[in-house]
Design a protein around this motif. Structure first.
Motif, PDB file in Angstrom:
ATOM      1  N   ARG A  35       0.836  -1.191   0.000  1.00 52.95           N
ATOM      2  CA  ARG A  35       0.000   0.000   0.000  1.00 52.95           C
ATOM      3  C   ARG A  35       0.877   1.250   0.000  1.00 52.95           C
ATOM      4  O   ARG A  35       1.941   1.283   0.589  1.00 52.95           O
ATOM      5  CB  ARG A  35      -0.924   0.018   1.220  1.00 52.95           C
ATOM      6  CG  ARG A  35      -1.982  -1.080   1.184  1.00 52.95           C
ATOM      7  CD  ARG A  35      -3.094  -0.857   2.190  1.00 52.95           C
ATOM      8  NE  ARG A  35      -4.077  -1.931   2.117  1.00 52.95           N
ATOM      9  CZ  ARG A  35      -5.049  -2.001   1.223  1.00 52.95           C
ATOM     10  NH1 ARG A  35      -5.179  -1.029   0.337  1.00 52.95           N
ATOM     11  NH2 ARG A  35      -5.896  -3.001   1.205  1.00 52.95           N
ATOM     12  N   GLY A  36       0.375   2.289  -0.660  1.00 50.61           N
ATOM     13  CA  GLY A  36       1.092   3.544  -0.676  1.00 50.61           C
ATOM     14  C   GLY A  36       2.181   3.642  -1.726  1.00 50.61           C
ATOM     15  O   GLY A  36       2.937   4.616  -1.743  1.00 50.61           O
ATOM     16  N   GLN A  40      -2.933   3.130  -7.315  1.00 49.14           N
ATOM     17  CA  GLN A  40      -4.151   3.847  -7.701  1.00 49.14           C
ATOM     18  C   GLN A  40      -3.823   5.086  -8.523  1.00 49.14           C
ATOM     19  O   GLN A  40      -4.477   5.355  -9.541  1.00 49.14           O
ATOM     20  CB  GLN A  40      -4.929   4.269  -6.450  1.00 49.14           C
ATOM     21  CG  GLN A  40      -6.138   5.145  -6.737  1.00 49.14           C
ATOM     22  CD  GLN A  40      -6.874   5.541  -5.486  1.00 49.14           C
ATOM     23  OE1 GLN A  40      -7.562   4.736  -4.878  1.00 49.14           O
ATOM     24  NE2 GLN A  40      -6.730   6.802  -5.075  1.00 49.14           N
ATOM     25  N   LYS A 179       1.837  16.329   1.912  1.00 43.73           N
ATOM     26  CA  LYS A 179       0.497  16.032   2.425  1.00 43.73           C
ATOM     27  C   LYS A 179       0.281  16.614   3.819  1.00 43.73           C
ATOM     28  O   LYS A 179      -0.701  16.279   4.488  1.00 43.73           O
ATOM     29  CB  LYS A 179       0.252  14.519   2.435  1.00 43.73           C
ATOM     30  CG  LYS A 179       0.127  13.925   1.032  1.00 43.73           C
ATOM     31  CD  LYS A 179      -0.141  12.441   1.082  1.00 43.73           C
ATOM     32  CE  LYS A 179      -0.346  11.880  -0.334  1.00 43.73           C
ATOM     33  NZ  LYS A 179      -1.578  12.374  -0.957  1.00 43.73           N
ATOM     34  N   ASN A 195       5.144   2.292   3.578  1.00 43.95           N
ATOM     35  CA  ASN A 195       3.738   2.387   3.212  1.00 43.95           C
ATOM     36  C   ASN A 195       3.232   3.803   3.484  1.00 43.95           C
ATOM     37  O   ASN A 195       3.137   4.216   4.638  1.00 43.95           O
ATOM     38  CB  ASN A 195       2.936   1.359   4.022  1.00 43.95           C
ATOM     39  CG  ASN A 195       1.490   1.277   3.590  1.00 43.95           C
ATOM     40  OD1 ASN A 195       0.873   2.277   3.259  1.00 43.95           O
ATOM     41  ND2 ASN A 195       0.944   0.077   3.615  1.00 43.95           N
ATOM     42  N   GLN A 196       2.920   4.532   2.415  1.00 43.75           N
ATOM     43  CA  GLN A 196       2.471   5.918   2.564  1.00 43.75           C
ATOM     44  C   GLN A 196       1.197   6.006   3.391  1.00 43.75           C
ATOM     45  O   GLN A 196       1.072   6.865   4.273  1.00 43.75           O
ATOM     46  CB  GLN A 196       2.245   6.533   1.191  1.00 43.75           C
ATOM     47  CG  GLN A 196       1.711   7.956   1.228  1.00 43.75           C
ATOM     48  CD  GLN A 196       1.441   8.498  -0.158  1.00 43.75           C
ATOM     49  OE1 GLN A 196       2.298   8.446  -1.034  1.00 43.75           O
ATOM     50  NE2 GLN A 196       0.253   9.011  -0.378  1.00 43.75           N
ATOM     51  N   ASP A 197       0.226   5.129   3.123  1.00 41.58           N
ATOM     52  CA  ASP A 197      -1.036   5.172   3.860  1.00 41.58           C
ATOM     53  C   ASP A 197      -0.816   4.901   5.342  1.00 41.58           C
ATOM     54  O   ASP A 197      -1.399   5.569   6.208  1.00 41.58           O
ATOM     55  CB  ASP A 197      -2.022   4.150   3.282  1.00 41.58           C
ATOM     56  CG  ASP A 197      -2.435   4.498   1.856  1.00 41.58           C
ATOM     57  OD1 ASP A 197      -2.316   5.676   1.485  1.00 41.58           O
ATOM     58  OD2 ASP A 197      -2.858   3.592   1.124  1.00 41.58           O
ATOM     59  N   GLU A 198       0.030   3.913   5.637  1.00 41.05           N
ATOM     60  CA  GLU A 198       0.316   3.601   7.031  1.00 41.05           C
ATOM     61  C   GLU A 198       1.015   4.774   7.714  1.00 41.05           C
ATOM     62  O   GLU A 198       0.728   5.099   8.869  1.00 41.05           O
ATOM     63  CB  GLU A 198       1.196   2.345   7.133  1.00 41.05           C
ATOM     64  CG  GLU A 198       1.496   1.931   8.557  1.00 41.05           C
ATOM     65  CD  GLU A 198       2.396   0.704   8.633  1.00 41.05           C
ATOM     66  OE1 GLU A 198       2.689   0.282   9.767  1.00 41.05           O
ATOM     67  OE2 GLU A 198       2.813   0.193   7.585  1.00 41.05           O
ATOM     68  N   LEU A 200       0.738   7.966   7.008  1.00 40.64           N
ATOM     69  CA  LEU A 200      -0.243   9.022   7.255  1.00 40.64           C
ATOM     70  C   LEU A 200      -1.138   8.674   8.440  1.00 40.64           C
ATOM     71  O   LEU A 200      -1.488   9.549   9.248  1.00 40.64           O
ATOM     72  CB  LEU A 200      -1.080   9.267   5.996  1.00 40.64           C
ATOM     73  CG  LEU A 200      -0.325   9.903   4.816  1.00 40.64           C
ATOM     74  CD1 LEU A 200      -1.182   9.885   3.555  1.00 40.64           C
ATOM     75  CD2 LEU A 200       0.093  11.327   5.155  1.00 40.64           C
ATOM     76  N   GLU A 201      -1.502   7.404   8.553  1.00 42.68           N
ATOM     77  CA  GLU A 201      -2.320   6.980   9.693  1.00 42.68           C
ATOM     78  C   GLU A 201      -1.548   7.119  11.000  1.00 42.68           C
ATOM     79  O   GLU A 201      -2.087   7.591  12.008  1.00 42.68           O
ATOM     80  CB  GLU A 201      -2.765   5.521   9.505  1.00 42.68           C
ATOM     81  CG  GLU A 201      -3.809   5.334   8.416  1.00 42.68           C
ATOM     82  CD  GLU A 201      -4.122   3.863   8.165  1.00 42.68           C
ATOM     83  OE1 GLU A 201      -3.676   3.022   8.977  1.00 42.68           O
ATOM     84  OE2 GLU A 201      -4.807   3.562   7.175  1.00 42.68           O
TER      85      GLU A 201
END
Length: 326
Positions: A35-36, A40, A179, A195-198, A200-201
């Motif tokens: 992810r990240g 997408q 971001k 993992n970019q999403d991780e 950010l979380e």
């Protein structure tokens, strides 16, 4: 979006630029990677390349109506499927196939993006096979997954598999800063996860910021050879740790502080992640030899192995405290 994909996956951008401009784009791709990593963003960028009204230097213009609508997920000829709850169901795929049979709203091309493709049910996967076996012209399907092993082999064999490399630490840090993440946190998060999403979380999680403070204090106690480091495990660390995963995360943070100290000792300050502690690192580096820093880091790594072997959590952390204060 173009700038984002260029930072994340420059080689893949170049690959798909040539593929699209030479009209060699395949009908089905499987984007796989953690992810990240930009799956997408790349999928939507490809859709923009196909529909952009004013390509600039073989890049989507990002200004035309089509580019804006694709980026917003509102373009009629680019459909996206996401899991409905815990899975992608056969009804969703059947609806996709029904859409495939219709004429495009804005032209002959149609693009379909399936997120978390590993979550397709067996029925959904089998239903998708009919498109993959007999693809329609000017119709393109991109599946995205973090676990290609969980995709049916019959689907994998009919897709061109594209691997997304984990992000370069500097690139990830710059992306996080863009971001809104504070630079010092961005560098630390990029060192902890690819993992970019991780990342950010974690940045939004107050327990992460509390963990940084606790582990830094633990590090300082051990570096001062203070016996309180042993008691600190019981009195402060254990109340914050719920399970082995939390303990592993704390040890990863601890390793980063020791690694920063080692870089400082070798006068490689550019590699230091926690720059705000630079003065402390420099003071500590004066009184410790390289082999001792390495020995203490090995103690932490051995502790991580013991946690993986299900050795009692508190005992592992206390043992690290003892070994690093003797």
């Amino acid at each position: 979006m173009t700038n984002t994909v260029l930072r994340q996956q420059p080689e893949l951008v170049e690959l798909f630029q040539h593929t699209i401009m030479e009209k060699r784009l395949g009908h089905a791709y499987l984007f796989e990677g953690s992810r990240g990593t930009g799956k997408q963003e790349m999928a939507r960028w490809i859709a923009q390349m196909l529909f952009c009204e004013d390509l600039q230097n073989n890049q989507p213009c990002q200004r035309c109506n089509h580019c804006h609508r694709i980026a917003a997920g509102e373009f009629p000829d680019v459909a996206e499927i996401l899991p409905d709850g815990q899975s992608i169901k056969v009804g969703q795929v059947r609806e996709l196939k029904s859409e495939l049979s219709k004429s495009g709203m804005e032209g002959s091309r149609k693009v379909y993006l399936i997120h978390d493709a590993e979550k397709m049910t067996i029925s959904a996967s089998n239903s998708l096979l009919t498109f993959l076996e007999e693809p329609q012209s000017d119709t393109y399907l991109i599946l995205m997954t973090t676990s290609k092993e969980n995709i049916l082999p019959t689907i994998r064999s009919r897709c061109q598999i594209v691997h997304f490399q984990t992000l370069n630490k500097q690139v990830l840090s710059e992306t996080l800063i863009a971001k809104g993440v504070q630079p010092e946190n961005a560098a630390l998060l990029a060192a902890i996860t690819n993992n970019q999403d991780e990342a950010l979380e974690l940045n939004q999680d107050e327990t992460f910021h509390e963990a940084k403070k606790k582990v830094w204090r633990w590090f300082q106690l051990m570096m001062a050879q203070d016996p309180q480091a042993f008691l600190f495990v019981q009195m402060d660390l254990m109340e914050a740790l719920k399970d082995k995963k939390d303990a592993q995360f704390y040890l990863d943070l601890l390793l980063l502080y020791y690694r920063d100290l080692l870089y400082t000792k070798y006068q490689n300050q550019q590699a230091v992640v926690n720059r705000k502690y630079m003065e402390t690192y420099e003071n500590l580096a004066v009184g410790i030899r390289h082999p001792e820093i390495t020995r203490q880091m090995e103690s932490i790594l051995n502790g991580k192995k013991r946690l993986d072997a299900n050795v009692q959590l508190q005992g592992v952390l206390e043992n690290i405290s003892l070994e690093n204060t003797l």
